[in-house]
Design an enzyme around this catalytic site. Structure first.
Site, short mmCIF file in Angstrom:
data_model
loop_
_atom_site.label_atom_id
_atom_site.label_comp_id
_atom_site.label_asym_id
_atom_site.label_seq_id
_atom_site.Cartn_x
_atom_site.Cartn_y
_atom_site.Cartn_z
N HIS A 19 -170.86 -59.48 8.69
CA HIS A 19 -171.61 -58.39 10.31
C HIS A 19 -172.76 -58.13 9.10
CE1 HIS A 19 -169.77 -54.56 8.94
NE2 HIS A 19 -168.66 -55.26 8.78
N HIS A 22 -173.20 -55.76 6.42
CA HIS A 22 -173.15 -56.51 4.88
C HIS A 22 -174.95 -57.30 5.01
CE1 HIS A 22 -168.59 -57.66 6.51
NE2 HIS A 22 -169.16 -56.18 5.15
N CYS A 127 -155.10 -44.93 3.27
CA CYS A 127 -155.55 -45.85 4.14
C CYS A 127 -155.99 -47.38 3.78
CB CYS A 127 -157.12 -45.27 4.38
SG CYS A 127 -158.03 -46.43 4.93
N CYS A 130 -159.35 -48.47 3.63
CA CYS A 130 -160.38 -47.91 2.04
C CYS A 130 -159.81 -48.85 0.90
CB CYS A 130 -160.35 -46.72 2.17
SG CYS A 130 -161.08 -45.93 3.37
N CYS A 145 -157.96 -41.93 8.74
CA CYS A 145 -158.80 -41.88 7.79
C CYS A 145 -160.39 -41.63 8.08
CB CYS A 145 -158.58 -43.78 7.87
SG CYS A 145 -160.36 -44.26 7.00
N HIS A 148 -162.26 -45.11 8.37
CA HIS A 148 -161.89 -46.51 9.25
C HIS A 148 -161.38 -45.73 10.92
CE1 HIS A 148 -162.24 -48.69 5.75
NE2 HIS A 148 -162.69 -49.19 6.92
N LYS A 313 -170.55 -46.51 13.35
CA LYS A 313 -170.37 -47.23 12.22
C LYS A 313 -169.88 -48.76 12.57
CE LYS A 313 -169.29 -49.00 7.74
NZ LYS A 313 -167.71 -49.61 7.11
N LYS A 316 -165.40 -54.24 11.22
CA LYS A 316 -164.48 -55.28 12.13
C LYS A 316 -163.48 -53.99 12.64
CE LYS A 316 -162.06 -59.08 11.35
NZ LYS A 316 -160.77 -58.49 11.51
O1 ME8 Z 1 -166.22 -52.43 0.72
N1 ME8 Z 1 -173.89 -49.95 7.78
O2 ME8 Z 1 -166.61 -54.19 1.27
P1 ME8 Z 1 -166.59 -53.80 3.08
C1 ME8 Z 1 -174.26 -50.98 6.94
N2 ME8 Z 1 -165.02 -54.75 -1.05
N3 ME8 Z 1 -174.17 -51.20 5.69
C2 ME8 Z 1 -172.41 -51.67 6.21
C3 ME8 Z 1 -172.10 -51.26 7.12
C4 ME8 Z 1 -173.51 -50.79 7.90
N4 ME8 Z 1 -172.16 -50.29 9.20
N5 ME8 Z 1 -170.83 -52.17 7.51
C5 ME8 Z 1 -170.63 -52.58 6.64
C6 ME8 Z 1 -165.77 -53.53 0.62
N6 ME8 Z 1 -171.85 -52.38 5.05
C7 ME8 Z 1 -165.56 -53.73 -0.41
C8 ME8 Z 1 -167.20 -53.17 -2.06
S1 ME8 Z 1 -167.61 -53.11 -4.25
C9 ME8 Z 1 -167.41 -53.39 -5.88
C10 ME8 Z 1 -166.67 -53.45 -3.68
C11 ME8 Z 1 -172.16 -52.88 3.82
O3 ME8 Z 1 -166.61 -55.66 3.32
C12 ME8 Z 1 -172.13 -51.55 3.17
O4 ME8 Z 1 -172.67 -52.45 1.96
O5 ME8 Z 1 -166.21 -52.85 3.58
C13 ME8 Z 1 -170.65 -51.37 2.76
O6 ME8 Z 1 -170.99 -50.35 1.60
C14 ME8 Z 1 -170.40 -52.66 2.46
O7 ME8 Z 1 -171.08 -53.34 3.01
C15 ME8 Z 1 -168.99 -52.60 2.78
O8 ME8 Z 1 -168.47 -53.64 2.24
#
Ligand code: ME8
Length: 676
Positions: A19, A22, A127, A130, A145, A148, A313, A316
Site C-alpha cells: 500500500h 510501503h 502481538c 508485530c 498493541c 496495531h 496509521k 492493513k
Molecule cells: O514491518 N506510513 O513489514 P511491513 C509510512 N516485515 N510508512 C509505512 C506505513 C505508513 N502508514 N505503513 C507501512 C515489517 N510503512 C517487517 C520489516 S525489515 C527487516 C522487516 C512502511 O510490511 C514503513 O517503512 O509491516 C514501515 O516500516 C514498513 O512499511 C513496514 O512494513
C-alpha cells in the site's frame, strides 16, 4: 574510486498487497539511490519481502493456501508495481530464498560462538502482527498493541535467548559516538532512553511454529522472524557464502581491522530507511546482533513518520489502505512520487487525502512547473524561429539558481526531501517573476530589444532546466520530458545542475502538455471520494472496495445546497471548488471610455499570455495605482462583454456600501496560484 553507498528499505510482510506506506519508503530510497548515483557514488539499493512467521502463516490459512503459495501470490504484485513506479532497486530479496537461509545460519553460528545464546523460558504479552513481546507498561489499556491497536495474547514458551542485555552499554556508546547512527535526532533520543531504561534478553526462536527457518542445532525451533528478517540486509549481499563480492564491497572487507574491539569496520555508507514502527528492531536488536557476530554496524538507521488517514496509521490492520495502483492510473507514477516526497516532512507524520493530492498536482505540477515551461517555450519559439535564444546576455538569474542548487544539495544530504523540492520551487517562482517583470511579449517585435528578449528567455529557460535537472531523482520520467522540451538532456551527474547548460538556437518542437490539469470536482466525484479523506473503506486493487466506497460516500451534487440559519445557502466542497480562484498580477490598467465604473485590467494569471479582465472599481482606484498589484480573479468564469470589452474572469472585491475594496494575498505569491 567512488565510495560505496548501500541503502535498503524494510522487507515488507506478504500479509497483504503493498500500500501507499510501503510505496513511500521504497520511493524515498529510490530518490536517495538516484541522487547518490548522480553524485557519483557506488550505489546498491536493496528491497524485498519478509515471508516467514505467524502472521503470514495465519494469512495463508485464511486464504486456504500454503504460506509459500500465499507469499508467491503477494510477491507477484511487486515487479509490475515497482516498474510502473520507476524503482531502480539492484536486488529484491525474499526471506524464503535459499541464499537468505545461508546468511541466517551463518550469523547465528557467529552469535552462538560468541556465547550469546542460551535456552530459557519466556512468557509475556505477544502481538502477532508485530511478532514481538510487550511489557504491560508498553501496552494500551486492555492489553492492546500500541502499534496495531489490536489485542495481544499471553504466551509462555521455552526458547533460545540472545544476550541482548550484554550489549546495553555498547549500544549506548554507539548512539553517543555516532551522531548519524539513528536519525532524526529525536528518534535517537527516544531509542537511547529506551536502552538506558534497561534491556532484557531477547527470545530468538519460536517453538512449534513451522513457517520459518529451522533453528540450527535446535530441532523443533524456528528462527525468530525478526532475527531472520534483519539478516536480509547482509544475506542479500552474499554473507555466509564462499563467494561474497557484494558483501565485501558494501558491508565488510575481509581485511578490515577492528582496533581490538572485535568489531569489523567498513568505510562505505550502510543506510537502513524504515518507518518509525520498526525502529526498535533496527536501532537496538540489529546492531546488537551485529556486535555479537563481530560485524560492522549500519552507518545510519533513518526512521520516517507515518502516512495517516482519518488520523490513523495507514495499515492493513486498520483497513484504511490507499492503493497506489489507482493513483498511478489516474495521475501517473511521477506525480505520486512527487506528492509523497513533497507533502511529508521527512521524519514526521502526514495525512493522505485525495483532495490534497489533486491540489498539489494542479498547483505545483500543472500550474507552477507545467505552465512556466510551456509559457517560456512558446515565447522563445515565437521570438527565435522555433528555437532557444541565440545569446544569453548577462545571468540575472544565475545567483538565484546557484543558491537554489546549494540549498537543494544540502537538503538532499540531510534527507530533507521536502526542503530540496521547496528550493527548486523557489527558483521556479523567481524565474516566473523575472519573466513577468521583463514583459518580453511586449518587446518581441522590437529589433532593438532582441538582445534583451534573448537574455530574458535564455535565463528563464536555463533556470527551468536546472529545476528539471534537480527533479530527476524525484520524477525520472517527467523531468526527462521537461528537459527534452527545453532542448536539454538528462544530467549524468550533479554537475548538470551548474549554470550554463542551455544551448543556443536549439530547436524547440511543440510537445504534448506536460501536466494536464485535473478537474478536482470531477476526479473526486468519479472516484466517489470524500473531499477530505473521511472515513471510508479501503480501495483494493480488485476495485471491489472502491465500489463499496462509492455507495457509502456518493454525495448528492448540486442538490446538496441547503439553507443554514435562514441566511446563506450551504454548498458542499465540490461545489465550491467548481469556482477556480487564482492570484493574478496586474500588468496594465486603463479606464474604459464612457464608463465611470469600469476599468480594463491586463493580468498575468500564470498562463502563456496575459488576459483581460474588466473590474468595476474605477470609483475607488486610479488605473496606475493597480499596476504591479496582485488581485484574485475568478479564473473559470465564462467570458462576457462589458462596454464592448471582453472580460475573461472577474476580480474579487469586498463590497462595502457603494464601494469595492480589492482582495489580494497578504504576501506576494506566484501568479496563477490557486486560492481556496
Ligand atoms: O514491518 N506510513 O513489514 P511491513 C509510512 N516485515 N510508512 C509505512 C506505513 C505508513 N502508514 N505503513 C507501512 C515489517 N510503512 C517487517 C520489516 S525489515 C527487516 C522487516 C512502511 O510490511 C514503513 O517503512 O509491516 C514501515 O516500516 C514498513 O512499511 C513496514 O512494513
Amino acid at each position: 574510486m567512488s565510495s560505496p553507498y548501500y541503502v535498503t528499505t524494510p522487507i515488507y510482510y506478504v500479509n497483504g498487497p503493498p500500500h501507499i506506506g510501503h510505496i513511500y519508503t521504497t520511493v524515498v530510497v529510490d530518490v536517495m539511490a538516484r541522487y547518490r548515483r548522480l553524485v557519483g557514488e557506488d550505489v546498491y539499493f536493496l528491497t524485498g519481502t519478509d515471508e516467514h512467521g505467524q502472521n503470514i502463516e495465519r494469512a495463508a490459512r485464511d486464504h486456504g493456501i500454503s504460506p509459500q503459495e500465499h507469499a508467491d501470490q503477494i510477491v507477484a504484485a511487486y515487479p509490475p508495481l515497482y516498474q510502473a513506479l520507476h524503482v531502480t532497486n539492484d536486488d529484491f530479496i525474499r526471506t524464503t530464498e535459499a541464499r537468505h537461509a545461508v546468511g541466517v545460519e551463518a550469523i547465528i553460528a557467529r552469535i552462538a560462538a560468541a556465547g550469546d545464546l542460551y535456552v530459557g523460558s519466556h512468557d509475556g504479552w505477544y502481538c502477532a502482527s508485530c511478532e514481538a513481546y510487550y511489557t504491560e507498561k508498553e501496552l494500551a489499556p486492555g492489553n492492546i498493541c500500541p502499534t496495531h491497536e489490536t489485542p495481544t495474547e499471553w504466551r509462555s514458551e521455552e526458547n533460545l535467548f540472545f544476550r541482548l542485555s550484554k550489549y546495553q552499554d555498547a549500544l549506548l556508546r554507539w548512539y553517543d559516538e555516532h551522531e548519524a547512527a539513528v536519525q532524526p535526532e529525536s528518534r535517537r533520543n527516544e531509542v537511547r532512553a529506551f536502552v538506558e531504561a534497561g534491556l532484557r534478553d531477547l527470545s530468538v526462536s519460536r517453538h512449534g511454529l513451522t513457517w520459518g527457518i529451522p533453528f540450527p542445532e535446535h530441532a523443533g525451533h524456528t528462527v525468530y522472524v525478526w532475527l531472520d528478517a534483519l539478516t536480509n540486509y547482509i544475506s542479500a549481499l552474499g554473507f555466509g557464502h564462499a563467494e561474497h563480492t557484494l558483501y565485501d564491497r558494501f558491508w565488510a572487507h575481509d581485511g578490515d581491522s577492528d582496533g581490538g574491539t572485535g568489531q569489523r569496520t567498513h568505510a562505505g555508507k550502510r543506510i537502513h530507511v524504515v518507518g518509525k514502527d520498526i525502529l526498535r528492531f533496527h536501532a537496538i536488536y540489529w546492531p546488537a546482533f551485529l556486535m555479537s557476530a563481530g560485524l560492522p554496524l549500519p552507518t545510519s538507521v533513518v526512521a520516517h513518520g507515518w502516512w495517516l488517514r482519518d488520523q490513523r496509521k495507514v495499515s492493513k490492520s486498520s483497513g484504511n489502505v490507499v492503493d497506489p495502483g489507482e493513483l498511478i492510473e489516474h495521475f501517473g507514477a511521477d506525480p505520486l512520487r512527487y506528492f509523497l516526497l513533497r507533502e511529508m516532512v521527512f521524519g514526521q507524520d502526514a495525512s493522505f487525502s485525495d483532495e490534497a493530492f489533486v491540489d498539489r498536482y494542479n498547483s505545483d505540477l500543472a500550474n507552477d512547473l507545467g505552465n512556466t515551461v510551456s509559457r517560456v517555450l512558446t515565447l522563445s519559439r515565437r521570438a527565435f524561429d522555433g528555437c532557444t535564444p541565440p545569446s544569453r546576455g548577462e545571468g540575472p538569474l544565475e545567483t538565484a539558481a546557484t543558491e537554489a542548487v546549494a540549498s537543494y544539495r544540502a537538503a538532499m544530504d540531510d534527507l530533507a526531501f521536502h526542503r530540496a523540492l521547496e528550493a527548486l520551487w523557489r527558483l521556479l517562482s523567481q524565474a516566473n517573476q523575472f519573466l513577468v517583470a521583463r514583459e518580453p511579449w511586449k518587446k518581441m517585435k522590437d529589433p532593438d530589444a532582441r538582445d534583451e528578449v534573448a537574455e530574458t528567455l535564455w535565463n528563464v529557460i536555463e533556470a527551468t532546466r536546472i529545476v528539471a535537472s534537480g527533479l530527476t531523482p524525484f520524477m525520472p520520467e517527467k523531468s526527462e520530458q521537461v528537459l527534452t522540451a527545453l532542448g536539454a538532456s538528462v544530467p549524468a551527474s550533479v554537475d548538470g545542475l551548474g549554470w550554463g547548460g542551455t544551448g543556443y538556437e536549439v530547436p524547440l518542437p511543440e510537445t504534448a502538455p506536460l501536466f494536464p490539469r485535473i478537474d478536482k470536482a470531477v476526479y473526486l466525484a468519479d472516484a466517489a471520494r470524500p473531499a477530505s479523506g473521511g472515513a471510508q473503506g479501503a480501495a483494493s486493487p480488485g476495485g471491489a472496495a472502491k465500489k463499496e466506497t462509492k455507495s457509502k460516500n456518493a454525495k448528492p451534487k448540486a442538490s446538496g445546497a441547503k439553507k443554514a440559519g435562514g441566511e446563506s445557502s450551504v454548498i458542499d466542497i465540490d461545489q465550491f471548488f467548481e469556482t477556480e480562484l487564482r492570484v493574478a498580477n496586474v500588468l496594465e490598467a486603463e479606464a474604459i471610455p464612457k464608463s465611470n465604473k469600469l476599468l480594463k485590467l491586463t493580468v498575468d494569471a500564470g498562463e502563456e499570455a496575459p488576459r483581460t479582465v474588466v473590474a468595476g472599481v474605477a470609483k475607488q482606484y486610479q488605473p496606475e495605482e493597480l499596476v504591479g498589484k496582485q488581485v484574485v480573479i475568478v479564473f473559470n468564469l465564462k467570458p462576457a462583454k462589458l462596454m464592448g470589452v471582453e472580460s475573461n474572469g472577474m476580480v474579487l472585491a469586498a463590497s462595502e456600501g457603494d464601494g469595492a475594496v480589492l482582495v489580494r494575498p497578504i504576501e506576494p505569491v506566484t501568479p496563477g496560484t490557486r486560492v481556496r
